[in-house]
Design a protein around this motif. Structure first.
Motif, PDB file in Angstrom:
ATOM      1  N   PHE A   1       0.842  -1.206   0.000  1.00 36.57           N
ATOM      2  CA  PHE A   1       0.000   0.000   0.000  1.00 36.57           C
ATOM      3  C   PHE A   1       0.872   1.250   0.000  1.00 36.57           C
ATOM      4  N   GLU A   2       1.850   1.295   0.890  1.00 40.66           N
ATOM      5  CA  GLU A   2       2.713   2.475   1.005  1.00 40.66           C
ATOM      6  C   GLU A   2       3.506   2.717  -0.274  1.00 40.66           C
ATOM      7  N   ALA A   3       4.054   1.661  -0.862  1.00 36.84           N
ATOM      8  CA  ALA A   3       4.844   1.805  -2.087  1.00 36.84           C
ATOM      9  C   ALA A   3       3.974   2.251  -3.258  1.00 36.84           C
ATOM     10  N   LEU A   4       2.755   1.730  -3.350  1.00 31.53           N
ATOM     11  CA  LEU A   4       1.860   2.137  -4.428  1.00 31.53           C
ATOM     12  C   LEU A   4       1.445   3.595  -4.251  1.00 31.53           C
ATOM     13  N   GLU A   5       1.131   3.993  -3.028  1.00 32.57           N
ATOM     14  CA  GLU A   5       0.810   5.408  -2.766  1.00 32.57           C
ATOM     15  C   GLU A   5       1.972   6.310  -3.164  1.00 32.57           C
ATOM     16  N   SER A   6       3.182   5.901  -2.807  1.00 35.63           N
ATOM     17  CA  SER A   6       4.373   6.680  -3.144  1.00 35.63           C
ATOM     18  C   SER A   6       4.577   6.740  -4.657  1.00 35.63           C
ATOM     19  N   ALA A   7       4.418   5.606  -5.330  1.00 34.26           N
ATOM     20  CA  ALA A   7       4.579   5.572  -6.789  1.00 34.26           C
ATOM     21  C   ALA A   7       3.536   6.456  -7.472  1.00 34.26           C
ATOM     22  N   LEU A   8       2.320   6.445  -6.958  1.00 29.45           N
ATOM     23  CA  LEU A   8       1.275   7.290  -7.537  1.00 29.45           C
ATOM     24  C   LEU A   8       1.575   8.762  -7.293  1.00 29.45           C
ATOM     25  N   ALA A   9       2.099   9.079  -6.114  1.00 31.52           N
ATOM     26  CA  ALA A   9       2.485  10.467  -5.819  1.00 31.52           C
ATOM     27  C   ALA A   9       3.619  10.890  -6.745  1.00 31.52           C
ATOM     28  N   ASP A  10       4.599   9.985  -6.960  1.00 36.32           N
ATOM     29  CA  ASP A  10       5.709  10.285  -7.865  1.00 36.32           C
ATOM     30  C   ASP A  10       5.226  10.479  -9.286  1.00 36.32           C
ATOM     31  N   SER A  11       4.284   9.627  -9.739  1.00 38.33           N
ATOM     32  CA  SER A  11       3.789   9.752 -11.111  1.00 38.33           C
ATOM     33  C   SER A  11       2.975  11.032 -11.267  1.00 38.33           C
TER      34      SER A  11
ATOM     35  N   GLU B   1      -7.877   5.873  -7.247  1.00 39.82           N
ATOM     36  CA  GLU B   1      -8.270   7.204  -6.757  1.00 39.82           C
ATOM     37  C   GLU B   1      -8.114   7.306  -5.249  1.00 39.82           C
ATOM     38  N   SER B   2      -8.436   6.225  -4.537  1.00 37.16           N
ATOM     39  CA  SER B   2      -8.341   6.251  -3.075  1.00 37.16           C
ATOM     40  C   SER B   2      -6.901   6.389  -2.600  1.00 37.16           C
ATOM     41  N   LEU B   3      -5.944   6.043  -3.451  1.00 37.94           N
ATOM     42  CA  LEU B   3      -4.533   6.121  -3.079  1.00 37.94           C
ATOM     43  C   LEU B   3      -3.818   7.345  -3.640  1.00 37.94           C
ATOM     44  N   MET B   4      -4.471   8.061  -4.538  1.00 34.25           N
ATOM     45  CA  MET B   4      -3.841   9.235  -5.144  1.00 34.25           C
ATOM     46  C   MET B   4      -3.681  10.335  -4.106  1.00 34.25           C
ATOM     47  N   PRO B   5      -2.605  11.105  -4.241  1.00 34.02           N
ATOM     48  CA  PRO B   5      -2.407  12.213  -3.292  1.00 34.02           C
ATOM     49  C   PRO B   5      -3.515  13.238  -3.436  1.00 34.02           C
ATOM     50  N   ARG B   6      -3.939  13.744  -2.313  1.00 29.52           N
ATOM     51  CA  ARG B   6      -4.988  14.766  -2.294  1.00 29.52           C
ATOM     52  C   ARG B   6      -4.322  16.137  -2.269  1.00 29.52           C
ATOM     53  N   GLN B   7      -4.798  17.023  -3.112  1.00 32.08           N
ATOM     54  CA  GLN B   7      -4.271  18.395  -3.068  1.00 32.08           C
ATOM     55  C   GLN B   7      -4.946  19.095  -1.914  1.00 32.08           C
ATOM     56  N   SER B   8      -4.145  19.747  -1.114  1.00 30.80           N
ATOM     57  CA  SER B   8      -4.729  20.447   0.030  1.00 30.80           C
ATOM     58  C   SER B   8      -5.487  21.663  -0.466  1.00 30.80           C
ATOM     59  N   GLN B   9      -6.614  21.863   0.141  1.00 33.06           N
ATOM     60  CA  GLN B   9      -7.453  23.002  -0.228  1.00 33.06           C
ATOM     61  C   GLN B   9      -6.973  24.221   0.537  1.00 33.06           C
ATOM     62  N   GLN B  10      -6.747  25.291  -0.195  1.00 32.38           N
ATOM     63  CA  GLN B  10      -6.331  26.537   0.431  1.00 32.38           C
ATOM     64  C   GLN B  10      -7.499  27.501   0.400  1.00 32.38           C
ATOM     65  N   ASN B  11      -7.787  28.072   1.543  1.00 36.12           N
ATOM     66  CA  ASN B  11      -8.913  29.010   1.626  1.00 36.12           C
ATOM     67  C   ASN B  11      -8.432  30.428   1.600  1.00 36.12           C
TER      68      ASN B  11
END
Length: 188
Positions: free
Chosen positions: A76-86, A178-188
């Motif tokens: 899980f961690e490696a896939l999340e990291s790979a998706l963040a890298d991609s 999608e559940s593992l893709m990095p979420r962009q933080s919302q800036q208000n």
């Protein structure tokens, strides 16, 4: 072996086997499980995922109750990291198609080992990626999982070839990634 596949009204996939396969006379899982196993183990096809589900046996001694880490955690961690890298444009492929030192394949292999499944060499990974990119080649890609146990399951081929089943499995896979893709933080 006599085996049947069905998908019940709740969407559960059920395989009944006589005699038992790997000590089990039935396997019950959701289509989401197929999607997650494909992604986390680097499987080439839905058939490979079904075969892995039927053959895999988790080494529960690898579970750490203090941290909650188990066989699947690293994948899980490696896939999340790979998706963040991609998502940021980092590639694990060299220009010639060779897989670079790939932490995702290493993590998948640790999970495969923990599930008593064969590990993937970089060579197998490269060949599998090449086969997956070939359209209409007739070559079925393989990550090394023996799919022989799935060949004579009555009803499985119909499920795998059905367009609505394929669409549903594609949606499950999309939701999983999608559940593992990095979420962009919302800036208000």
């Amino acid at each position: 072996m006599s085996a049947t596949f069905e998908q019940d009204a709740n969407g559960l996939c059920i395989i009944r086997c006589d005699p038992p396969v790997n000590g089990s006379d039935s396997f019950v899982f959701t289509p989401e499980v197929i999607a997650s196993w494909k992604a986390l183990l680097g499987l080439a096809s839905t058939r490979e995922a079904v075969a892995a589900i039927m053959q895999g046996r988790e080494d529960t001694s690898r579970y750490d109750p203090k941290t909650g880490r188990g066989v699947w955690t690293g994948a899980f961690e490696a896939l999340e990291s790979a998706l963040a890298d991609s998502a940021t444009g980092v590639s694990m492929l060299a220009a010639d198609g060779e897989v670079l030192d790939d932490p995702l394949t290493a993590a998948r292999n640790k999970t495969r080992e923990g599930m008593s499944l064969p590990v993937m060499s970089n060579d197998i990974d490269v060949r599998m990626r090449a086969a997956l990119t070939m359209d209409g080649s007739g070559v079925e890609a393989s990550s090394g999982i023996d799919v022989a146990c799935t060949q004579d399951i009555e009803g499985l081929d119909a499920f795998l070839e059905d367009e609505s089943s394929q669409a549903m499995l594609d949606e499950c896979e999309e939701r999983f990634y999608e559940s593992l893709m990095p979420r962009q933080s919302q800036q208000n």
